[in-house]
Design a protein around this motif. Structure first.
Motif: not given
Length: 188
Positions: A99-113, A115-118, A121-127
């Protein structure tokens, strides 16, 4: 002040028409998006933007949905509404379980989306790259290697981040309006 002029498909000629046709064939869209039509006046420029887009986003080794999420994350960091909406729309088309909310919250440490750990990690790197590329140390690259990314995939990831930054600058600087399907996503 309006900073752009749109060149519709019907108005396009030569190299611009070729880019529009290739985009429509590959994307299955009914018409070129506003970012593309805003470049339609200049066949050389639209070709350059399209080649980079196709090479970084539509081709390569990394999963397409991950690349769309990377562009979304970078665009959110940069406050680039057009790119955020466009790439959220694309990511949600590629993975309808999100969902759009999933994308917005995807980097939140409490996110339950889910997603493979790798990928996380790639999204955190991009951030981090979007916030300050000069502050990203060797340890960040080593984490990506340990997570299973090849050197080639890391370079591809950097290319996607660079693509996002380029489009963030362009679409925000031009103050491009949202295409109807992207606007609908933000209003839902």
């Amino acid at each position: 002040m309006q900073r752009y002029v749109l060149t519709s498909y019907e108005q396009s000629r030569g190299g611009t028409r070729e880019v529009y046709d290739e985009f429509l064939r590959l994307s299955g869209a009914a018409e070129p998006p506003i970012w593309m039509t805003s470049l339609g006046h200049n066949p050389t420029l639209i070709r350059a933007y399209w080649e980079k887009t196709r090479g970084c986003l539509l081709e390569g080794e990394l999963p397409h949905v991950l690349k769309e999420m990377v562009v979304f994350v970078v665009s959110r960091v940069n406050g680039a509404e057009y790119c955020s909406a466009c790439h959220a729309h694309s990511a949600l088309q590629l993975d309808p379980t999100l969902t759009y909310h999933d994308l917005v919250s995807i980097l939140d440490p409490k996110s339950t989306v889910p997603l493979p750990a790798s990928h996380r990690m790639a999204l955190q790197f991009a951030d981090k790259m979007a916030r300050d590329a000069n502050a990203v140390g060797d340890e960040e690259f080593e984490k990506l290697l340990k997570a299973g990314f090849t050197e080639s995939e890391i370079k591809e990831l950097l290319g996607v981040i660079d693509l996002a930054m380029m489009f963030n600058c362009y679409t925000s600087g031009m103050r491009l309006p949202l295409d109807p399907q992207y606007k609908a996503l933000l209003e839902s």
